[in-house]
Design a protein around this motif. Structure first.
Motif, PDB file in Angstrom:
ATOM      1  N   ASP A  36       0.841  -1.207   0.000  1.00  0.00           N
ATOM      2  CA  ASP A  36       0.000   0.000   0.000  1.00  0.00           C
ATOM      3  C   ASP A  36       0.876   1.256   0.000  1.00  0.00           C
ATOM      4  O   ASP A  36       0.624   2.208  -0.747  1.00  0.00           O
ATOM      5  N   LEU A  39       2.817   1.754  -3.390  1.00  0.00           N
ATOM      6  CA  LEU A  39       1.948   2.123  -4.503  1.00  0.00           C
ATOM      7  C   LEU A  39       1.440   3.552  -4.365  1.00  0.00           C
ATOM      8  O   LEU A  39       1.426   4.318  -5.336  1.00  0.00           O
ATOM      9  N   SER A  40       1.027   3.930  -3.175  1.00  0.00           N
ATOM     10  CA  SER A  40       0.529   5.290  -2.974  1.00  0.00           C
ATOM     11  C   SER A  40       1.645   6.306  -3.206  1.00  0.00           C
ATOM     12  O   SER A  40       1.424   7.372  -3.817  1.00  0.00           O
ATOM     13  N   TRP A 105      -0.811   1.563 -14.908  1.00  0.00           N
ATOM     14  CA  TRP A 105      -1.998   1.374 -14.085  1.00  0.00           C
ATOM     15  C   TRP A 105      -2.381  -0.095 -13.946  1.00  0.00           C
ATOM     16  O   TRP A 105      -2.859  -0.523 -12.886  1.00  0.00           O
ATOM     17  N   VAL A 108      -0.357  -1.289 -11.132  1.00  0.00           N
ATOM     18  CA  VAL A 108      -0.874  -0.813  -9.841  1.00  0.00           C
ATOM     19  C   VAL A 108      -2.000  -1.721  -9.373  1.00  0.00           C
ATOM     20  O   VAL A 108      -2.016  -2.178  -8.213  1.00  0.00           O
ATOM     21  N   GLU A 109      -2.949  -1.995 -10.242  1.00  0.00           N
ATOM     22  CA  GLU A 109      -4.092  -2.832  -9.857  1.00  0.00           C
ATOM     23  C   GLU A 109      -3.662  -4.259  -9.548  1.00  0.00           C
ATOM     24  O   GLU A 109      -4.164  -4.878  -8.599  1.00  0.00           O
ATOM     25  N   ALA A 112      -1.858  -4.229  -6.151  1.00  0.00           N
ATOM     26  CA  ALA A 112      -2.807  -3.975  -5.067  1.00  0.00           C
ATOM     27  C   ALA A 112      -3.647  -5.208  -4.774  1.00  0.00           C
ATOM     28  O   ALA A 112      -3.920  -5.532  -3.610  1.00  0.00           O
ATOM     29  N   SER A 119      -7.938   0.043  -1.194  1.00  0.00           N
ATOM     30  CA  SER A 119      -8.520   0.189  -2.522  1.00  0.00           C
ATOM     31  C   SER A 119      -7.711   1.202  -3.323  1.00  0.00           C
ATOM     32  O   SER A 119      -7.001   2.051  -2.762  1.00  0.00           O
ATOM     33  N   THR A 120      -7.832   1.136  -4.646  1.00  0.00           N
ATOM     34  CA  THR A 120      -7.135   2.120  -5.470  1.00  0.00           C
ATOM     35  C   THR A 120      -7.668   3.525  -5.208  1.00  0.00           C
ATOM     36  O   THR A 120      -6.926   4.508  -5.322  1.00  0.00           O
ATOM     37  N   LEU A 123      -5.560   4.698  -2.500  1.00  0.00           N
ATOM     38  CA  LEU A 123      -4.169   4.860  -2.886  1.00  0.00           C
ATOM     39  C   LEU A 123      -3.907   6.168  -3.633  1.00  0.00           C
ATOM     40  O   LEU A 123      -2.822   6.744  -3.529  1.00  0.00           O
ATOM     41  N   GLY A 188      -9.040   6.089  -9.767  1.00  0.00           N
ATOM     42  CA  GLY A 188      -9.371   5.498  -8.474  1.00  0.00           C
ATOM     43  C   GLY A 188     -10.775   4.935  -8.438  1.00  0.00           C
ATOM     44  O   GLY A 188     -11.035   3.932  -7.761  1.00  0.00           O
ATOM     45  N   GLY A 191     -10.858   2.696 -12.678  1.00  0.00           N
ATOM     46  CA  GLY A 191      -9.763   1.780 -12.919  1.00  0.00           C
ATOM     47  C   GLY A 191      -9.490   1.442 -14.371  1.00  0.00           C
ATOM     48  O   GLY A 191      -9.675   2.247 -15.283  1.00  0.00           O
TER      49      GLY A 191
END
Length: 271
Positions: A36, A39-40, A105, A108-109, A112, A119-120, A123, A188, A191
């Motif tokens: 988390d 990624l954030s 992206w 990222v998903e 995660a 959740s995105t 993030l 966010g 997605g």
């Protein structure tokens, strides 16, 4: 003077900018895990350091899970479009011809889902705050804007963000990126469906193709990340784990360390 040492009891975050590092630390303090936090922070860097990382670029990740002892490698690098031009010139570097299918992206998903707890939508919040509230135009970003000012000035978006008042931002002035905030907000909420198959993919490919590129909506929709086993080697009594091909770095590092292992560093190194 010397920088103050970093201290921590339960975690450590390192990035290229203190604001991104603070994002990672805040996520950890709020109960997020390492995935988390990274990624954030990485998403925030698309706003803080857009010259180094971008939503239309790549994101690869080697992640070690201490609970299971397993290390996995996620390759979120870019894809070449199917209709790749046969040749390129230096002049093409500022056109759509050099644009590839972004993997950022999707990675990222994937990360995660595999490792994260947030959740995105959670993030992306710090990045949105930086984009809407503004950040100081720090020296490394300013120098890149200066170097790329001709290219940035070609579009209305580039001029509005990086050249308000019809002039470049000065170092230390506040940089606002409202369009980036809008994009992050939708990412966010919606997605990959929006990014790879929806409105973003439509607008992205239209702009790229108008600039001489070849990325299509089918190229966008077909994108998938790669999960690979990391490469492994040894340096003396240490195990080295690195990025798997076709990504660069892992094999090179292991090979270099194997060569260094044969050298008499004490005899040949600095006194």
């Amino acid at each position: 003077g010397a920088a103050a040492p970093a201290r921590g009891r339960r975690g450590l975050a390192i990035t290229g900018h203190p604001l991104a590092t603070q994002v990672a630390v805040d996520v950890l303090r709020a109960g997020g895990n390492a995935c988390d936090a990274l990624l954030s922070a990485a998403i925030s860097q698309t706003v803080i350091e857009p010259h180094l990382t971008t939503l239309t670029g790549c994101l690869s990740l080697m992640y070690h899970d201490a609970a299971t002892g397993k290390t996995r490698y996620l390759n979120g690098n870019v894809n070449a479009p199917r209709d790749l031009p046969e040749s390129f010139s230096e002049a093409d570097t500022t056109t759509g011809k050099m644009v590839t299918v972004p993997g950022y992206w999707a990675a990222v998903e994937a990360a995660a889902k595999a490792f994260g707890t947030l959740s995105t939508a959670e993030l992306v919040k710090p990045a949105i705050a930086f984009a809407r509230g503004g950040i100081a135009c720090h020296p490394s970003l300013w120098s890149e804007i200066y170097t790329r000012q001709v290219m940035l000035a070609r579009t209305e978006q580039g001029r509005s963000m990086f050249m308000p008042r019809r002039a470049m931002l000065n170092p230390g002035e506040t940089l606002y990126q409202p369009m980036a905030a809008d994009t992050l907000q939708r990412l966010g909420e919606e997605g990959s469906g929006w990014f790879y198959r929806g409105g973003f993919a439509r607008d992205f490919t239209e702009i790229v193709r108008a600039a001489g590129g070849t990325v299509t909506r089918d190229d966008m929709a077909a994108y998938e990340v790669r999960w690979d086993e990391p490469v492994r080697g040894r340096y003396r009594d240490l195990e080295i784990v690195g990025a798997a091909p076709p990504d660069m770095g892992g094999l090179h590092l292991i090979e270099l360390l194997n060569m260094v292992e044969l050298m008499d560093i004490r005899a040949n190194g600095p006194a």
